[in-house]
Design an enzyme around this catalytic site. Structure first.
Site, mmCIF file in Angstrom:
data_model
loop_
_atom_site.group_PDB
_atom_site.id
_atom_site.type_symbol
_atom_site.label_atom_id
_atom_site.label_comp_id
_atom_site.label_asym_id
_atom_site.label_seq_id
_atom_site.Cartn_x
_atom_site.Cartn_y
_atom_site.Cartn_z
ATOM 1 N N LYS A 194 0.937 -1.048 0.036
ATOM 2 C CA LYS A 194 -0.067 0.056 -0.193
ATOM 3 C C LYS A 194 0.889 1.132 0.108
ATOM 4 C CE LYS A 194 -3.561 2.428 2.220
ATOM 5 N NZ LYS A 194 -4.472 2.365 3.433
ATOM 6 N N GLU A 232 7.672 -6.962 1.281
ATOM 7 C CA GLU A 232 6.361 -7.032 2.065
ATOM 8 C C GLU A 232 5.617 -8.207 1.885
ATOM 9 O OE1 GLU A 232 5.385 -4.821 4.299
ATOM 10 O OE2 GLU A 232 6.384 -3.010 4.218
ATOM 11 N N LYS A 247 -2.165 -1.330 -3.966
ATOM 12 C CA LYS A 247 -3.056 -0.389 -3.954
ATOM 13 C C LYS A 247 -2.129 0.883 -4.032
ATOM 14 C CE LYS A 247 -6.013 1.994 -0.962
ATOM 15 N NZ LYS A 247 -6.406 2.223 0.438
ATOM 16 N N SER A 273 -10.067 5.508 -4.962
ATOM 17 C CA SER A 273 -11.203 6.686 -4.745
ATOM 18 C C SER A 273 -10.504 7.809 -6.076
ATOM 19 C CB SER A 273 -11.398 7.305 -3.492
ATOM 20 O OG SER A 273 -10.087 7.825 -2.973
HETATM 21 C C1 PBG Z 1 -7.470 3.596 5.369
HETATM 22 C C2 PBG Z 1 -7.674 3.200 4.149
HETATM 23 C C3 PBG Z 1 -7.505 4.333 2.977
HETATM 24 C C4 PBG Z 1 -8.132 3.739 1.840
HETATM 25 C C5 PBG Z 1 -8.464 2.472 2.254
HETATM 26 N N1 PBG Z 1 -8.244 2.337 3.351
HETATM 27 C C6 PBG Z 1 -7.132 5.709 2.942
HETATM 28 C C7 PBG Z 1 -5.574 5.952 3.440
HETATM 29 O O1 PBG Z 1 -4.689 5.220 3.608
HETATM 30 O O2 PBG Z 1 -5.608 6.986 3.672
HETATM 31 C C8 PBG Z 1 -8.156 4.427 0.601
HETATM 32 C C9 PBG Z 1 -9.195 3.738 -0.518
HETATM 33 C C10 PBG Z 1 -9.359 4.819 -1.431
HETATM 34 O O3 PBG Z 1 -8.610 5.862 -1.780
HETATM 35 O O4 PBG Z 1 -10.000 4.451 -2.261
HETATM 36 N N2 PBG Z 1 -6.237 3.066 5.878
#
Ligand code: PBG
Length: 324
Positions: A194, A232, A247, A273
């Site tokens: 991530k 990871e 992600k 998003s």
């Molecule tokens: C929270 C989380 C996030 C997302 C999924 N789980 C945001 C972040 O890490 O700030 C992002 C999902 C998206 O942007 O669609 N830990």
């Protein structure tokens, strides 16, 4: 001419036969935002088509997703500011918003796979995924909180708990806690690679969960790194992850491919998003065809090697696939 690749593109019929990858609703996960109240659907400005839904409306939406064949839903709670604290204490309450939402969903739709996010940010008054202590995110103080949160979610009926916090050792801590609580069959879908991405903006608007100070670069990965993602991956496999996620999605196709080649676990991709917002915004201006670009984006994620795709466009994609 000996070689004419265009022969295999000459008609829809032959293209169907020659197609290498297929998009299926079976592989799609619909992320949804849940809030308190009843009959509420509070639109999220930067994510047209998505709203913060009260539990009754959430169940209704999930029912629609199930009838279109969508594989699962991923839930994110919108916590009232007054209920947030530095340790995200409400995250492990049996009657917390997310836990109630999971129970309601599993009761209405027992077959629907419910995925819950494990991280502090929706519950934290600091807006971070871990505990902020003396100006830094304390890894080891965060682990037991994540473990308690995952157990509370499992108790409520979650099928897959999905740690998205990027603390070191969280998969092992969560596995041990789930097993100790008797949740041997609750799976861990790790947000394994991530990245500290700017594409999460609309999500943070939806939850009002942006860090109150600083950024997430001391725990989420540097977008410039790929080899580190394989490290990871090895750690999460060793710690007991059941699937591994990359992600965001489209900007990280190389990582999805690398994961596909380095693990036998299912690989998930999160079309986040900001990726969804870009498509919507361009389409609103008449600059892009949303339907076509959405299907192309999701197909590209599959082609790169994703088995499971989280996308805010999952419902739209399912409708388009059903229409043929
Ligand atoms: C929270 C989380 C996030 C997302 C999924 N789980 C945001 C972040 O890490 O700030 C992002 C999902 C998206 O942007 O669609 N830990």
């Amino acid at each position: 001419m000996l070689q004419r690749p265009r022969r295999l593109r000459a008609s829809e019929g032959i293209r169907r036969l020659a197609r290498e990858t297929r998009l299926s609703t079976d592989d799609l996960v619909l992320p949804l935002f849940v809030r308190e109240g009843e009959g509420q659907a509070d639109p999220i400005e930067s994510m047209p088509g998505h709203a913060r839904l009260s539990i009754d409306r959430l169940v209704e939406t999930a029912r629609g997703a199930a009838s279109l064949g969508i594989g699962g839903v991923a839930l994110f709670p919108v916590i009232d500011e007054a209920d947030k604290d530095p340790r995200g204490s409400v995250s492990s309450k049996p009657d917390g918003l997310l836990q109630r939402a999971v129970r309601a969903l599993k009761q209405a739709l027992p077959q629907m796979i419910v995925i819950t996010d494990v991280a502090l940010d929706p519950y934290s008054s600091d807006g971070h995924d871990g505990v902020l202590l003396d100006g830094r995110i304390d890894n080891d103080q965060t682990l037991p909180i994540l473990a308690d949160m995952a157990v509370a979610q499992a108790e409520a009926g979650a099928d897959i708990v999905a740690p998205s916090d990027m603390m070191d050792g969280r998969v092992r801590a969560i596995r041990e806690a789930l097993d100790a609580a008797g949740h041997l069959d609750v799976a861990i879908g790790s947000y394994c690679a991530k990245y500290a991405s700017a594409f999460y903006g609309p999500f943070r608007e939806a939850l009002d969960s942006a860090p109150r100070a600083g950024d997430k670069k001391t725990y989420q990965m540097d977008p410039a790194n790929a080899r580190e993602a394989l490290r990871e991956l090895a750690l999460d496999e060793a710690e007991g992850a059941d699937w591994v996620m990359v992600k965001p999605g489209l900007p990280y196709l190389d990582l999805i491919r690398a994961f596909r080649e380095h693990t036998s676990l299912p690989v998930a991709a999160y079309h986040v998003s900001g990726e969804y917002a870009m498509l919507r915004a361009a389409a609103e201006r008449g600059w892009l065809d949303y339907d076509a670009c959405l299907l192309e984006s999701l197909t590209a994620l599959r082609r790169a090697g994703a088995d499971v795709i989280f996308s805010y466009g999952a419902l739209d994609a399912a409708r388009l696939l059903a229409a043929g």
